[in-house]
Write an enzyme that holds these catalytic residues in place. Sequence first.
Site, PDB file in Angstrom:
ATOM      1  N   CYS A 114       8.845   0.019 -12.846  1.00  0.00           N
ATOM      2  CA  CYS A 114       8.156   1.046 -12.048  1.00  0.00           C
ATOM      3  C   CYS A 114       8.257   0.798 -10.552  1.00  0.00           C
ATOM      4  CB  CYS A 114       6.700   1.147 -12.472  1.00  0.00           C
ATOM      5  SG  CYS A 114       6.553   1.697 -14.177  1.00  0.00           S
ATOM      6  N   HIS A 254       2.795   4.755  -6.890  1.00  0.00           N
ATOM      7  CA  HIS A 254       3.363   4.897  -8.229  1.00  0.00           C
ATOM      8  C   HIS A 254       2.325   5.583  -9.123  1.00  0.00           C
ATOM      9  CE1 HIS A 254       5.259   4.268 -11.984  1.00  0.00           C
ATOM     10  NE2 HIS A 254       4.432   3.326 -12.386  1.00  0.00           N
ATOM     11  N   ASN A 284       3.871   9.188 -16.191  1.00  0.00           N
ATOM     12  CA  ASN A 284       4.556   8.068 -15.532  1.00  0.00           C
ATOM     13  C   ASN A 284       6.060   8.171 -15.830  1.00  0.00           C
ATOM     14  OD1 ASN A 284       5.567   5.619 -14.697  1.00  0.00           O
ATOM     15  ND2 ASN A 284       3.996   4.381 -15.686  1.00  0.00           N
TER      16      ASN A 284
END
Length: 329
Positions: A114, A254, A284
Amino acid sequence: MNKVTAAITGVQGYLPEDILSNADLAKIVDTSDEWITTRTGIKERRILKNGASSDMAYKAVEGLLKKTNTDPLDIDLVVLATVTPDYPFPSTANVMCDKAGLRNAWGFDLNAACSGFIYALSTGAQFIETGRYKKVIVVGVDKMTSIVDYQDRTTCVIFGDGAGAVLLEPNTEGLGVQDFILRSDGSGREFLVQLAGGSANPPSIQTVEQRLHYVKQEGKQVFKFAVTNMAEVSAEIMEKNNLSSEDVDWLVPHQANLRIIDATADRMGLPREKVMINIEKYGNTTAGTLPLCLWDYEKQLKKGDNLVLSAFGGGFTWGAVYLKWAYNS
Ligand code: UT7
């Protein structure tokens, strides 16, 4: 001569059309819209039914070239962040360059889960700052549905598919990437990992039967590390660059969990209006989240705005980038 910095001069995203809502997921696993919304902030995510990561990356890059009026043959380098490459090799960057006609570019994949986009952005910026290259494309892309286990309610509700790409060009007005802090700690690998498919556990009937080709996450542990480290590194980059909360125009976090985003904004002393949030629409998307945020908020950004990009992910990897936005839309 003024110092050369690497400025983002365009951003473009790509999201597959198909939507998987919380209600759809509740038909597949034992979950509810209420649980997913309150624990994560996610309402729906996009899923790529046909194609690979390179197809999403290619569509984002194609749009980026068109919108910035850039000849594909002028691109020098592509740094592509992903944990869901088309193949173990060749790299997805190579495949994408072929599809998009970037005949003069070389490229490589970068895996930092990520945190992939901030690692890739910091890496790509170096080639501009040194004067070596004039046009670098940085891509964040993931087809998370290719490694998500739809029998595991603790992970399948979180992830979605998507891609974003930015163009980096030299700037002599002091705009663009100002600073970055990047960190990693491999001891975190036990909490967020895809165990099989690599050299540790090559594919076999057993690895498939044991469902080892899917993402495994110990959510609570990862949450604990994410919430602390993302907030800390974001505060650290502000201190290092003498930025007060008033100086920061945007936090670009994020999109893993709305509670982690809120904790990071609180630590930085930023109100919600200064925080880019699109987790409710896309979930996500791993390396895709940050460029997709920039794309969604592009029209609100003004030349000279101070942005702090911040991420935490598998590895563990985390970090922050401080940049000055370089254009008005
Ligand atoms: O992007 C890369 C980095 N990743 C992250 O930053 C993710 C960090 N972790 C998180 O965001 C959160 O830990 C999750 C969203 C993954 C989970 O939220 P949580 O508040 O930490 O829940 P939990 O894992 O502690 O589970 C609480 C309860 C459990 O039930 P019991 O044991 O209390 O009876 C779970 O079994 O919620 C249950 N649960 C669910 N219930 C309904 C877990 N997943 C679900 C689900 N629907 N989808």
